[in-house]
Design an enzyme around this catalytic site. Structure first.
Site, mmCIF file in Angstrom:
data_model
loop_
_atom_site.group_PDB
_atom_site.id
_atom_site.type_symbol
_atom_site.label_atom_id
_atom_site.label_comp_id
_atom_site.label_asym_id
_atom_site.label_seq_id
_atom_site.Cartn_x
_atom_site.Cartn_y
_atom_site.Cartn_z
ATOM 1 C CD GLU A 14 -2.845 -1.282 0.552
ATOM 2 O OE1 GLU A 14 -3.545 -0.257 -0.234
ATOM 3 O OE2 GLU A 14 -3.525 -2.423 0.332
ATOM 4 C CB CYS A 37 -2.689 6.331 1.930
ATOM 5 S SG CYS A 37 -3.488 5.611 2.658
HETATM 6 P P1 NAP Z 1 8.108 4.955 4.410
HETATM 7 O O1 NAP Z 1 9.649 5.675 5.027
HETATM 8 O O2 NAP Z 1 8.114 4.034 3.605
HETATM 9 O O3 NAP Z 1 8.519 3.720 5.672
HETATM 10 C C1 NAP Z 1 7.503 3.122 6.834
HETATM 11 C C2 NAP Z 1 7.126 1.336 6.629
HETATM 12 O O4 NAP Z 1 8.777 1.105 6.142
HETATM 13 C C3 NAP Z 1 8.147 2.112 8.365
HETATM 14 O O5 NAP Z 1 7.182 0.904 9.713
HETATM 15 C C4 NAP Z 1 9.757 2.001 8.375
HETATM 16 O O6 NAP Z 1 10.610 2.227 9.387
HETATM 17 C C5 NAP Z 1 9.415 0.868 6.909
HETATM 18 N N1 NAP Z 1 11.148 0.559 6.284
HETATM 19 C C6 NAP Z 1 11.491 1.823 5.613
HETATM 20 N N2 NAP Z 1 12.937 0.913 5.314
HETATM 21 C C7 NAP Z 1 12.425 -0.351 5.827
HETATM 22 C C8 NAP Z 1 13.125 -1.101 5.644
HETATM 23 N N3 NAP Z 1 14.503 -1.342 4.649
HETATM 24 N N4 NAP Z 1 13.043 -2.622 6.244
HETATM 25 C C9 NAP Z 1 11.734 -2.319 6.623
HETATM 26 N N5 NAP Z 1 11.153 -1.661 6.351
HETATM 27 C C10 NAP Z 1 11.507 -0.449 6.886
HETATM 28 O O7 NAP Z 1 7.313 5.664 5.144
HETATM 29 P P2 NAP Z 1 6.626 6.742 5.762
HETATM 30 O O8 NAP Z 1 6.705 7.895 5.649
HETATM 31 O O9 NAP Z 1 5.871 5.636 7.446
HETATM 32 O O10 NAP Z 1 4.547 6.823 5.220
HETATM 33 C C11 NAP Z 1 4.642 7.878 4.161
HETATM 34 C C12 NAP Z 1 4.297 7.171 3.070
HETATM 35 O O11 NAP Z 1 3.005 5.914 3.299
HETATM 36 C C13 NAP Z 1 3.605 8.177 2.528
HETATM 37 O O12 NAP Z 1 3.857 8.381 0.700
HETATM 38 C C14 NAP Z 1 2.104 7.783 2.124
HETATM 39 O O13 NAP Z 1 1.066 7.511 1.116
HETATM 40 C C15 NAP Z 1 1.948 6.132 2.710
HETATM 41 N N6 NAP Z 1 0.883 5.491 2.907
HETATM 42 C C16 NAP Z 1 0.261 4.962 2.128
HETATM 43 C C17 NAP Z 1 -1.183 4.208 2.740
HETATM 44 C C18 NAP Z 1 -1.647 2.775 2.068
HETATM 45 O O14 NAP Z 1 -2.634 2.249 2.514
HETATM 46 N N7 NAP Z 1 -2.321 3.169 0.848
HETATM 47 C C19 NAP Z 1 -1.752 4.569 4.052
HETATM 48 C C20 NAP Z 1 -0.764 5.257 4.983
HETATM 49 C C21 NAP Z 1 0.325 5.805 4.486
HETATM 50 P P3 NAP Z 1 10.772 3.358 10.107
HETATM 51 O O15 NAP Z 1 9.632 3.527 10.336
HETATM 52 O O16 NAP Z 1 11.260 2.141 11.300
HETATM 53 O O17 NAP Z 1 11.897 3.622 9.419
#
Ligand code: NAP
Length: 530
Positions: A268, A307
């Site tokens: 997602e 999102c």
């Molecule tokens: P993110 O930086 O991609 O992080 C998302 C999750 O992935 C966090 O728990 C992060 O952990 C983890 N993560 C990052 N690198 C990783 C790795 N190498 N291995 C394992 N886990 C890893 O995204 P975000 O800033 O939290 O969220 C914002 C984005 O999410 C926006 O683009 C938004 O559109 C999207 N979003 C989408 C939805 C949907 O349902 N489609 C819903 C909500 C948000 P850490 O925090 O520990 O780095």
């Protein structure tokens, strides 16, 4: 730390722990500091470094998988109901934590926490409806030979591995709850990891589940911090459900063990959700009011960090000036500041990095559109210490000549930011512009014109997981496009990640193996008896 209705009573730093192998475990090293984004005060630290993820996975697969296999769908439903009730009993504390660590107003916090409780409860009900059997029938049976005795039936059975859940920072409660609900009803143990920066709410939920012994041993594990080498240890029977940015999603999909094991992955990711105002909608009508309310709510609820938030607003050319004027008026009433204050209607973005990204994103959007309100300049939040807090103004842009490939159609600015753009009033052009976003979670179309709607749906639907239709007959009871309903699917093609979650019983399929059973009808029917 004591949290009451009004927010944290005192600021102390707590050390978040992980719950794996049936025990709370400390990580090593200093970890990441969690802060209150309204005043930048530290709230805690989280690290999962040094945790043995091989053993964590093995424990979940063996103990948790076996425990869930002993439970019927109905019993798993009752397990979810107990979790939902326990969260409800601790609701005020969870809301306060969301206000402290997420920059949420109380209303934003309810959206997250009540969303989790509602989704868990909905799946609890569906679990009870699915009854006592171990298998789920998938569709009707097929007669295979001349005799009615020999036939084939597709069934679903829980996958024998573990479901790893990785969530984004913006919905620590709902993200944990909605993924847990589907996986646990389906019969897979989970390891849940929230985004570290806003993990306090999810951490408290984990404590509530563990302290209340609400799941059998091994069924629920929790990681506070990074997943380290966990994903490298997944097998083809495990699954990964990820919510977050497209970049992280793509990187995780490319994990060697996931590719080699053909493990299922659901992503997602981000989305440039759109709202389309139909050419028939009159100024001052109920539908116009619904459209304006939806745009303003989506821009400002959770400070635009949803999102599903509307990022692009397409309006027939003749109505652009009126729409911008109306939006400016409504957005002008938004009060930005410390979200624990009653007079504040929009809090800060969640982290310093988010603030940097939103500011630079506004700058990039401004290459394709003109800022008509707000902008990237620093904002002093009401009630925040001077110079502190990650505040940003609601920002509206106008893009006079929208085109595929421009910044508005490429870049998700994850904050209170949207761009109004004209179209020629035809469904074909509206649909083409919406599709230029590359695939999204949700788009809303506001119209009573059946021909326009048909053209818009045919053009827009293939690029989305959900389309919301705002019309005069439902204007008084419409559910905003930003609200994800447990009974409807959530996800979208293309840049939205290509994933699909929820959708009632549909959500279980990801966590189950579909098998074709072939043989004596009476014996197979017996297996499916509840
Ligand atoms: P993110 O930086 O991609 O992080 C998302 C999750 O992935 C966090 O728990 C992060 O952990 C983890 N993560 C990052 N690198 C990783 C790795 N190498 N291995 C394992 N886990 C890893 O995204 P975000 O800033 O939290 O969220 C914002 C984005 O999410 C926006 O683009 C938004 O559109 C999207 N979003 C989408 C939805 C949907 O349902 N489609 C819903 C909500 C948000 P850490 O925090 O520990 O780095």
């Amino acid at each position: 730390m004591k949290f009451g209705r009004e927010g944290p009573q005192e600021v102390i730093s707590m050390e978040l722990q992980s719950y794996v192998e049936g025990k709370w475990q400390r990580g090593s090293g200093n970890g990441t500091t969690l802060v209150n984004p309204a005043n930048e005060q530290p709230l805690g630290t989280a690290t999962a470094d040094g945790i043995d993820f091989s053993r964590a996975l093995e424990h979940a697969r063996k103990e948790g998988g076996a425990a869930l296999a002993q439970m019927s769908f109905a019993q798993r439903g009752e397990m979810l109901r107990a979790i939902a009730k326990a969260l409800h009993a601790n609701r005020d504390e969870l809301l306060s934590l969301a206000m402290a660590n997420g920059g949420n107003t109380r209303s934003d916090a309810k959206f997250d926490v009540d969303g989790a409780i509602g989704t868990l409860t909905a799946y609890a009900d569906w679990g009870v409806e699915l009854g006592e059997g171990p298998l789920l029938a998938d569709g009707d049976a097929t007669q295979l030979g001349r005799s009615a005795r020999l036939f084939g039936q597709h069934v679903y059975i829980p996958k024998p591995g573990v479901a790893v859940h990785i969530n984004a920072f913006n919905f620590p409660a709902w993200g944990l709850g909605e993924k847990a609900a589907t996986a646990l009803i389906a019969g897979m143990p989970i390891i849940s990891k929230p985004a570290t920066s806003t993990a306090l709410v999810a951490y408290r939920i984990a404590q509530i589940i563990v302290d209340g012994k609400l799941t059998p041993p091994g069924v629920f594990s929790f990681i506070a911090g990074s997943t380290g080498n966990l994903l490298d240890r997944l097998t083809g029977h495990d699954v990964l459900a990820f919510t977050g940015s497209s970049g992280t999603g793509s990187a995780l999909r490319a994990t060697k063990s996931i590719i080699n094991g053909n493990s299922r992955v659901n992503v997602e990711a981000d989305s440039l959700n759109a709202a389309v105002l139909g050419p028939d909608v009159e100024n001052d009508s109920d539908v116009m009011n619904l459209f304006l309310s939806d745009v303003v709510r989506d821009m400002t609820q959770k400070t635009g960090q949803k999102c599903t938030a509307i990022r692009r607003v397409y309006v027939p050319k003749a109505k652009v000036a009126t729409v911008i004027e109306q939006l400016r008026e409504r957005l002008g009433a938004v009060k930005v500041g410390d979200p624990t204050r009653e007079d504040v209607t929009m809090g800060p973005v969640a982290t310093a990095q988010q603030l940097r990204d939103v500011r630079s994103g506004i700058g990039k959007l401004a290459t394709a559109a003109k800022i008509v309100m707000g902008g990237a300049d620093p904002v002093a939040g009401i009630g925040a210490p001077s110079g502190k807090g990650f505040f940003v103004a609601p920002t509206l842009l106008f893009g006079e000549s929208p085109a595929q490939g421009d910044a508005v159609h490429e870049l998700e600015v994850f904050g209170p930011v949207a761009t109004v753009m004209p179209y020629d009033g035809t469904a074909a052009q509206a649909a083409a512009l919406v599709a230029a976003g590359g695939g999204g979670l949700v788009t809303s179309v506001y119209t009573d014109d059946k021909d326009f709607l048909r053209g818009a749906i045919v053009g827009i639907a293939p690029f989305h997981g959900r389309v919301v239709i705002g019309s005069s007959k439902v204007a008084g009871q419409a559910i905003p496009p930003g609200t994800v309903m447990p009974g409807l699917i959530h996800g979208g093609p293309g840049r939205a990640g290509g994933g699909e979650e929820l959708g009632g019983r549909r959500g279980l399929a990801f966590y189950m193996q579909r098998v074709a059973l072939q043989g004596d009808r009476a014996l197979i029917d017996g297996l499916l008896k509840r």
